[in-house]
Design an enzyme around this catalytic site. Structure first.
Site, PDB file in Angstrom:
ATOM      1  N   GLU A 266      28.982  47.065  40.289  1.00  0.00           N
ATOM      2  CA  GLU A 266      28.704  45.214  40.622  1.00  0.00           C
ATOM      3  C   GLU A 266      27.560  45.172  41.561  1.00  0.00           C
ATOM      4  OE1 GLU A 266      32.455  43.394  41.460  1.00  0.00           O
ATOM      5  OE2 GLU A 266      33.488  44.290  39.558  1.00  0.00           O
ATOM      6  N   HIS A 284      32.349  38.383  39.025  1.00  0.00           N
ATOM      7  CA  HIS A 284      33.408  38.509  39.691  1.00  0.00           C
ATOM      8  C   HIS A 284      33.783  37.319  40.381  1.00  0.00           C
ATOM      9  CE1 HIS A 284      35.896  41.808  42.051  1.00  0.00           C
ATOM     10  NE2 HIS A 284      36.656  40.756  41.976  1.00  0.00           N
TER      11      HIS A 284
HETATM   12  N1  NAI Z   1      38.431  39.243  39.052  1.00  0.00           N
HETATM   13  C1  NAI Z   1      38.932  38.664  40.067  1.00  0.00           C
HETATM   14  O1  NAI Z   1      38.293  37.811  41.163  1.00  0.00           O
HETATM   15  C2  NAI Z   1      40.212  39.056  40.631  1.00  0.00           C
HETATM   16  C3  NAI Z   1      40.868  40.138  40.259  1.00  0.00           C
HETATM   17  N2  NAI Z   1      42.096  40.659  40.624  1.00  0.00           N
HETATM   18  C4  NAI Z   1      42.671  41.882  40.168  1.00  0.00           C
HETATM   19  O2  NAI Z   1      43.886  41.666  39.370  1.00  0.00           O
HETATM   20  C5  NAI Z   1      44.848  42.478  39.825  1.00  0.00           C
HETATM   21  C6  NAI Z   1      46.234  41.983  39.481  1.00  0.00           C
HETATM   22  O3  NAI Z   1      46.385  40.819  40.384  1.00  0.00           O
HETATM   23  P1  NAI Z   1      48.047  40.135  40.433  1.00  0.00           P
HETATM   24  O4  NAI Z   1      48.536  39.893  39.145  1.00  0.00           O
HETATM   25  O5  NAI Z   1      47.615  39.211  41.533  1.00  0.00           O
HETATM   26  O6  NAI Z   1      48.742  41.395  40.865  1.00  0.00           O
HETATM   27  P2  NAI Z   1      50.386  41.936  40.679  1.00  0.00           P
HETATM   28  O7  NAI Z   1      50.636  42.909  41.732  1.00  0.00           O
HETATM   29  O8  NAI Z   1      51.107  40.532  40.932  1.00  0.00           O
HETATM   30  O9  NAI Z   1      50.443  42.328  39.172  1.00  0.00           O
HETATM   31  C7  NAI Z   1      50.132  43.665  39.031  1.00  0.00           C
HETATM   32  C8  NAI Z   1      51.030  43.938  37.685  1.00  0.00           C
HETATM   33  O10 NAI Z   1      50.578  45.193  37.217  1.00  0.00           O
HETATM   34  C9  NAI Z   1      51.658  45.957  36.927  1.00  0.00           C
HETATM   35  N3  NAI Z   1      51.225  47.412  37.097  1.00  0.00           N
HETATM   36  C10 NAI Z   1      50.946  48.318  38.048  1.00  0.00           C
HETATM   37  N4  NAI Z   1      50.577  49.407  37.382  1.00  0.00           N
HETATM   38  C11 NAI Z   1      50.856  49.536  36.319  1.00  0.00           C
HETATM   39  C12 NAI Z   1      50.543  50.363  35.068  1.00  0.00           C
HETATM   40  N5  NAI Z   1      50.153  51.497  35.474  1.00  0.00           N
HETATM   41  N6  NAI Z   1      50.643  50.104  33.814  1.00  0.00           N
HETATM   42  C13 NAI Z   1      51.330  48.908  33.570  1.00  0.00           C
HETATM   43  N7  NAI Z   1      51.543  47.975  34.492  1.00  0.00           N
HETATM   44  C14 NAI Z   1      51.042  48.119  35.697  1.00  0.00           C
HETATM   45  C15 NAI Z   1      52.673  45.784  38.128  1.00  0.00           C
HETATM   46  O11 NAI Z   1      53.979  46.092  37.829  1.00  0.00           O
HETATM   47  C16 NAI Z   1      52.704  44.201  38.196  1.00  0.00           C
HETATM   48  O12 NAI Z   1      53.618  43.708  37.544  1.00  0.00           O
HETATM   49  C17 NAI Z   1      44.714  42.966  41.132  1.00  0.00           C
HETATM   50  O13 NAI Z   1      45.148  44.130  41.414  1.00  0.00           O
HETATM   51  C18 NAI Z   1      43.074  42.881  41.076  1.00  0.00           C
HETATM   52  O14 NAI Z   1      42.622  44.322  40.911  1.00  0.00           O
HETATM   53  C19 NAI Z   1      43.077  40.016  41.475  1.00  0.00           C
HETATM   54  C20 NAI Z   1      42.484  38.470  41.899  1.00  0.00           C
HETATM   55  C21 NAI Z   1      40.952  38.239  42.013  1.00  0.00           C
HETATM   56  O1  HPV Z   2      41.584  39.417  44.921  1.00  0.00           O
HETATM   57  C1  HPV Z   2      40.930  40.365  44.256  1.00  0.00           C
HETATM   58  O2  HPV Z   2      41.372  41.476  44.141  1.00  0.00           O
HETATM   59  C2  HPV Z   2      39.591  39.908  43.903  1.00  0.00           C
HETATM   60  O3  HPV Z   2      39.191  40.627  43.275  1.00  0.00           O
HETATM   61  C3  HPV Z   2      38.865  38.669  44.322  1.00  0.00           C
HETATM   62  O4  HPV Z   2      38.582  38.782  45.704  1.00  0.00           O
HETATM   63  P1  HPV Z   2      37.377  39.448  45.996  1.00  0.00           P
HETATM   64  O5  HPV Z   2      36.235  38.841  45.196  1.00  0.00           O
HETATM   65  O6  HPV Z   2      37.509  40.884  45.702  1.00  0.00           O
HETATM   66  O7  HPV Z   2      37.147  39.343  47.355  1.00  0.00           O
END
Ligand code: NAI
Ligand code: HPV
Length: 320
Positions: A266, A284
């Site tokens: 990125e 992102h």
């Molecule tokens: N695009 C963006 O700006 C953002 C991206 N993210 C990404 O989204 C991801 C998920 O965020 P949340 O839902 O808040 O996290 P979370 O921890 O609540 O959910 C993650 C889920 O994935 C499951 N999981 C973990 N490893 C696995 C595997 N190998 N196979 C199947 N399931 C698996 C877990 O059991 C859990 O239910 C973060 O880790 C981050 O990388 C998060 C926030 C912002």
């Molecule tokens: O919460 C995350 O993991 C996100 O990707 C969003 O936050 P960031 O843009 O990584 O600071």
């Protein structure tokens, strides 16, 4: 003279509210916000951490070298959810606590996923380009109403997407290593195998963290199992989808389209994906809303204060 120095490299920290800064300043912290316009490399971070007690980071590369350079460092507060950019073991070895901000940006990402589903299904970006270049041509879309949505990773964001999808009467399938049967029953969601989800879904959306087990989770084999009419959405992390396999699948119309908010690199300079019409790429922005950055800032600041004051309640990700 404040007792602690807090260095902040998270770009949008405090952008939508002063409260995150006020929490730190009201708790004996000197705050140094680095004016970065992108995540920093390890080399850039090293001189910044030297005399810091706490570091609040975005997607900056917090490697073992950075951690070792932080002689006074007690807490690395990840401003966001994913912590694949932080070497948790190196921090643990040095007794440095790593925290994150769960529940702070899940609604923002879930909203974006619904937006991307509609962008893909109704060709919104292509139609906009046609109209702005003087045309009035229509591109026939598909409804998302009643279609099958496959959610990989039914955590906080996946659940938010599931709830919203139910408003479109979608048939929601999900795959996760951990099953929340109560939630599935309440919202009428079906857990299934990874392969079943790929084969049956009209839209597949990814919400697992980036970890050794999820790197390359979606590659040639998995894309080959999807319907030729299906869309793939990744708002989780680059690296979970093999981008060269995705390029081949999109270029050869093995799947209908994809939307990516996150990329292996990125910005994705020189990525061949940038040349394709059937992929939508955003920068992102999943967690980049006014509400989410206020929440993330407040939680990241509170995590720092709690750890520095040796109090319970911080969201620690490198504990036992
Ligand atoms: N695009 C963006 O700006 C953002 C991206 N993210 C990404 O989204 C991801 C998920 O965020 P949340 O839902 O808040 O996290 P979370 O921890 O609540 O959910 C993650 C889920 O994935 C499951 N999981 C973990 N490893 C696995 C595997 N190998 N196979 C199947 N399931 C698996 C877990 O059991 C859990 O239910 C973060 O880790 C981050 O990388 C998060 C926030 C912002
Ligand atoms: O919460 C995350 O993991 C996100 O990707 C969003 O936050 P960031 O843009 O990584 O600071």
């Amino acid at each position: 003279m404040p007792k602690y120095k807090v260095v902040i490299t998270a770009r949008s920290f405090g952008e939508s509210s002063d409260e995150p800064f006020n929490i730190l300043k009201g708790n004996d912290c000197e705050v140094v916000k680095i004016p970065a316009d992108r995540p920093l490399s390890a080399e850039e971070l090293i001189p910044l951490v030297k005399d810091a007690d706490a570091l609040i980071v975005g997607n900056d590369k917090v490697t073992e070298d950075v951690i070792n350079a932080g002689k006074k460092l007690k807490v690395i507060s990840r401003y966001g959810v994913g912590y694949d950019n932080v070497d948790l073991n190196a921090a643990k070895k040095k007794g440095i606590v790593v925290t994150n901000t769960p529940n702070a940006n899940n609604n923002s990402v879930a909203d974006l996923v619904i937006g991307l589903m509609l962008v893909l299904a109704r060709n919104l970006l292509a139609v906009d380009r046609i109209v702005k270049s003087g045309g009035w041509k229509r591109i026939m879309g598909t409804e998302i109403y009643g279609k099958t949505l496959g959610i990989i990773g039914l955590g906080k964001i996946g659940k938010g997407v599931a709830k919203r999808a139910k408003g479109f009467d979608m048939n929601v399938l999900c795959y996760d290593v951990y099953q929340d049967l109560k939630f599935a029953e309440e919202y009428g969601i079906t857990y299934c195998s990874f392969e079943e989800l790929l084969k049956q879904s009209d839209i597949v959306t990814i919400h697992v963290p980036l970890a050794p087990e999820t790197k390359g989770l979606i590659g040639e084999r998995e894309l080959g199992m999807m319907k030729p009419t299906a869309f793939l959405i990744n708002t989780s992390r680059g690296g979970i989808v093999d981008e060269s396999a995705l390029y081949n699948a999109l270029a050869n119309k093995k799947i209908a389209g994809a939307a990516l908010d996150v990329m292996e690199q990125e910005p994705p300079i020189n990525s061949p994906l940038l040349q394709l019409d059937n992929v939508v790429i955003t920068s992102h922005i999943g967690g980049y809303t006014c509400e989410a950055i206020t929440n993330m800032g407040i939680v990241a600041a509170k995590n720092v204060v709690l750890v520095l004051n040796k109090k319970q309640g911080a969201h620690i990700v490198n504990g036992e």
